[in-house]
Design a protein around this motif. Sequence first.
Motif, PDB file in Angstrom:
ATOM      1  N   UNK A 100       1.184  -1.367  -0.352  1.00  0.00           N
ATOM      2  CA  UNK A 100       0.377  -0.023  -0.367  1.00  0.00           C
ATOM      3  C   UNK A 100       0.893   1.276  -0.160  1.00  0.00           C
ATOM      4  N   UNK A 101       0.923   2.175  -0.598  1.00  0.00           N
ATOM      5  CA  UNK A 101       1.401   3.681  -1.098  1.00  0.00           C
ATOM      6  C   UNK A 101       1.243   4.762   0.498  1.00  0.00           C
ATOM      7  N   UNK A 102       2.598   5.091   0.309  1.00  0.00           N
ATOM      8  CA  UNK A 102       2.542   6.333   1.764  1.00  0.00           C
ATOM      9  C   UNK A 102       1.200   7.138   1.561  1.00  0.00           C
ATOM     10  N   UNK A 103       0.162   7.666   1.295  1.00  0.00           N
ATOM     11  CA  UNK A 103      -0.764   8.110   0.935  1.00  0.00           C
ATOM     12  C   UNK A 103      -1.640   7.318   1.058  1.00  0.00           C
ATOM     13  N   UNK A 104      -2.018   5.989   1.688  1.00  0.00           N
ATOM     14  CA  UNK A 104      -3.123   5.408   1.634  1.00  0.00           C
ATOM     15  C   UNK A 104      -2.430   5.384   3.835  1.00  0.00           C
ATOM     16  N   UNK A 105      -1.457   5.671   3.995  1.00  0.00           N
ATOM     17  CA  UNK A 105      -1.903   5.090   5.626  1.00  0.00           C
ATOM     18  C   UNK A 105      -2.919   5.640   6.189  1.00  0.00           C
ATOM     19  N   UNK A 106      -3.461   6.714   5.886  1.00  0.00           N
ATOM     20  CA  UNK A 106      -3.920   7.264   6.703  1.00  0.00           C
ATOM     21  C   UNK A 106      -6.079   7.179   6.644  1.00  0.00           C
ATOM     22  N   UNK A 107      -5.732   6.596   5.528  1.00  0.00           N
ATOM     23  CA  UNK A 107      -7.082   6.134   5.421  1.00  0.00           C
ATOM     24  C   UNK A 107      -7.313   4.451   5.278  1.00  0.00           C
ATOM     25  N   UNK A 108      -6.150   3.255   5.715  1.00  0.00           N
ATOM     26  CA  UNK A 108      -6.080   2.432   6.036  1.00  0.00           C
ATOM     27  C   UNK A 108      -6.437   2.082   7.871  1.00  0.00           C
ATOM     28  N   UNK A 109      -5.682   3.446   8.241  1.00  0.00           N
ATOM     29  CA  UNK A 109      -6.118   3.334   9.614  1.00  0.00           C
ATOM     30  C   UNK A 109      -7.543   3.529  10.017  1.00  0.00           C
ATOM     31  N   UNK A 110      -7.866   4.528   9.196  1.00  0.00           N
ATOM     32  CA  UNK A 110      -9.124   5.038  10.099  1.00  0.00           C
ATOM     33  C   UNK A 110      -9.953   3.274   9.116  1.00  0.00           C
ATOM     34  N   UNK A 111      -9.662   3.025   8.220  1.00  0.00           N
ATOM     35  CA  UNK A 111     -10.747   1.314   7.707  1.00  0.00           C
ATOM     36  C   UNK A 111     -10.511   0.609   9.348  1.00  0.00           C
ATOM     37  N   UNK A 112      -8.876   0.436   9.375  1.00  0.00           N
ATOM     38  CA  UNK A 112      -7.764  -0.544   9.648  1.00  0.00           C
ATOM     39  C   UNK A 112      -8.737  -0.447  11.743  1.00  0.00           C
TER      40      UNK A 112
END
Length: 296
Positions: A100-112
């Motif tokens: 996953x990209x570095x720009x996706x970290x925020x959204x991944x944190x919200x999801x998980x």
Amino acid sequence: MSHIHLPDGILPIAWWLGGYIATFIILLLILHKMNRFEATSRIPRVAMAAAFMLIAMSVPLGFIPIHLSMAVLTGIIVGPGLGFVAVFIVNFILSLVGHGGITIVGLNTIVIGAEVLVGAYLFRSFVRNFSPARAAFFSVVPAVILSLVLMVGIVGATAGYGEALPVCEHDHSHEHDHEHDNSHRYEKEHEYVKQNGKEDDRHHVHDHISDHNQDYNNSDGSNDGELNEIIQDVHIFTLTGWGALGVILLSGLVLEAGVTSLIVRYVNSIRPDMISAIGVNDINYFEDHNSERFED
């Protein structure tokens, strides 16, 4: 199961920037309200849970094209607040290795992170009426479903629902076929322009290729016809299409809940204090723990 694997440059800036802003706001609220003794005493647990979650999310299961997350287990062991912090750390590390990209970290944190929060609070409720192992199993199911819905919604609204599928081999094959067809088309049209020597034709070739690329980029599986076609490429064992997709998701859900339940059962048998601290109100638990220590 619900980790977003999109690379950088796919999501619009408003989406990934909004994910980072929301994540940092939640982290600040958690750290601001966190009891200092609670945070200090649970640092080893956070490190242990984050390491286990990092391994689980990095290793695919093999027989089904998904990986576990152990997010609810993290929330049970360290609590919902520190569990959310651990999710952010894990996602950041995974982004550094291309998961996953570095720009996706925020959204991944919200999801998980939503999976951690919901699972931990459900466990606190269920453990009053069930054994810790059963409470963990029942907590994982709705928490994972929620995170899957969030992941599919985000990916579907930005990159297309086809990108949210647990298998992506079709994407690579389609992209390869597109590049091959586009290269062959360009060679033929370039040869035509070279023979006729017309500048207008050269502009026509450029416009035609640009339009074709635009059409391809816009075909992200968001329409029903293409989505159904992509789903037909999903297969497991002898099943294909929607049946295979259902088996993959159900198998992953049962495995996530089952493994979490077994680990909670084991931890509760050797260190019941690690489970009981989450099953009751954290503040009261640590206040009682402090008062007993001072009285001794």
